[in-house]
Design a protein around this motif. Structure first.
Motif, PDB file in Angstrom:
ATOM      1  N   ARG A  75      -3.752  75.204 -23.376  1.00  0.00           N
ATOM      2  CA  ARG A  75      -2.532  75.191 -22.708  1.00  0.00           C
ATOM      3  C   ARG A  75      -2.466  76.552 -21.968  1.00  0.00           C
ATOM      4  N   ALA A  76      -1.473  76.111 -21.377  1.00  0.00           N
ATOM      5  CA  ALA A  76      -1.504  77.540 -19.922  1.00  0.00           C
ATOM      6  C   ALA A  76      -0.948  78.710 -20.575  1.00  0.00           C
ATOM      7  N   GLN A  77      -0.812  79.959 -19.861  1.00  0.00           N
ATOM      8  CA  GLN A  77       0.341  80.591 -21.302  1.00  0.00           C
ATOM      9  C   GLN A  77       1.128  81.724 -20.685  1.00  0.00           C
ATOM     10  N   PRO A 108       8.732  78.137 -15.080  1.00  0.00           N
ATOM     11  CA  PRO A 108       9.221  77.470 -16.743  1.00  0.00           C
ATOM     12  C   PRO A 108       8.269  76.833 -17.323  1.00  0.00           C
ATOM     13  N   LEU A 109       8.107  75.754 -16.350  1.00  0.00           N
ATOM     14  CA  LEU A 109       7.123  74.840 -16.789  1.00  0.00           C
ATOM     15  C   LEU A 109       5.659  75.203 -17.743  1.00  0.00           C
ATOM     16  N   ASN A 165       9.735  78.065  -1.175  1.00  0.00           N
ATOM     17  CA  ASN A 165      10.373  76.683  -2.296  1.00  0.00           C
ATOM     18  C   ASN A 165       8.284  76.796  -3.416  1.00  0.00           C
ATOM     19  N   LEU A 166       9.331  76.453  -4.352  1.00  0.00           N
ATOM     20  CA  LEU A 166       8.185  76.594  -5.378  1.00  0.00           C
ATOM     21  C   LEU A 166       8.423  75.232  -5.938  1.00  0.00           C
ATOM     22  N   MET A 167       6.962  74.902  -6.550  1.00  0.00           N
ATOM     23  CA  MET A 167       6.837  73.132  -6.372  1.00  0.00           C
ATOM     24  C   MET A 167       5.605  73.315  -7.488  1.00  0.00           C
ATOM     25  N   MET A 168       5.761  72.308  -8.660  1.00  0.00           N
ATOM     26  CA  MET A 168       4.775  72.127  -9.291  1.00  0.00           C
ATOM     27  C   MET A 168       4.553  71.077  -9.194  1.00  0.00           C
ATOM     28  N   GLU A 169       4.803  69.315  -8.397  1.00  0.00           N
ATOM     29  CA  GLU A 169       4.181  68.318  -8.734  1.00  0.00           C
ATOM     30  C   GLU A 169       2.765  68.276  -7.441  1.00  0.00           C
TER      31      GLU A 169
END
Ligand code: GSH
Length: 210
Positions: free
Chosen positions: A39-41, A49-50, A61-65
């Motif tokens: 997993r990521a740490q 947060p994910l 802009n914070l993005m993760m998709e």
């Protein structure tokens, strides 16, 4: 300015590849997976947060998709490259495949690949997932027959998003009897920007040479 948080062996290689295709400037921060859980740490959780990769910060802009990030980077920095224009004939097909990658095919392929590590899927669930994987890969194979790119007639962000899934499928032997997908994957992986992304970010699958 684009800041890319790259996790080893992960989807964030897509964004390195995209940025290298575009020749856009960016800053890369590297993160490692936990050696046992993979997993990521905490260092990535401190950014999003994910704790998922790719995480990017683009103009605050914070993005993760991946699909949204690819669309947004191309909108803001693409200068008309790597996506058919809004209103053009290939636009719908481009959006369909860009989002099919994460919306439909990624999850069953990855669940099926990871299953052996967790003792298998079990008698009830295995045929359900495996049937889905076959259906989705066969659908992609039929689509790729006699096509050079996944959408339209030039290389786009949809190729980058799909290739992460197809590279995993290839590494798992799932393209052995799917020659159009296998040839397509080989063509995509021969692109200089893909090779640069792997050189910079490391391999997508642990154990495969960078
Ligand atoms: N739908 C997201 C999925 C992101 C995702 O699950 N990334 C994986 C890496 S390939 C991750 O960060 N895994 C680490 C973890 O969940 O701890 C996307 O397309 O970017």
């Amino acid at each position: 300015m684009i800041k890319l948080h790259h996790l080893e062996y992960s989807r964030s290689t897509r964004i390195i590849w995209l940025l290298e295709e575009l020749g856009v400037e960016y800053e890369m921060v590297r993160h490692q997976r936990h050696p046992e859980t993979m997993r990521a740490q905490a260092d990535l959780a401190a950014v999003h947060p994910l704790a998922k990769a790719p995480t990017v910060i683009i103009d605050d802009n914070l993005m993760m998709e991946s699909g949204a990030i690819i669309e947004y980077i191309l909108e803001q920095y693409g200068d008309g490259k790597l996506a058919p224009a809004v209103g053009s004939k290939d636009r719908a097909e481009y959006l369909e495949w860009l989002h099919f990658a994460e919306g439909t095919i990624a999850n069953p392929v990855i669940v099926s690949m990871l299953a052996p590590r967790f003792g298998g899927l079990g008698e009830g669930y295995a045929p359900f997932v495996e049937g889905e994987v076959v259906k989705l890969l066969d659908y992609t194979e039929k689509h790729l027959d006699n096509r050079e790119f996944i959408a339209g007639d030039s290389f786009t962000g949809a190729d980058i998003n799909m290739m992460y899934v197809l590279e995993l499928a290839k590494a798992a032997g799932m393209l052995a009897n799917r020659p159009a997908s296998d040839d397509y994957a080989k063509r995509m992986m021969a692109r200089p920007a893909y090779k640069k992304a792997i050189a910079l970010g490391g391999p997508i699958v642990p154990g495969l040479a960078a």
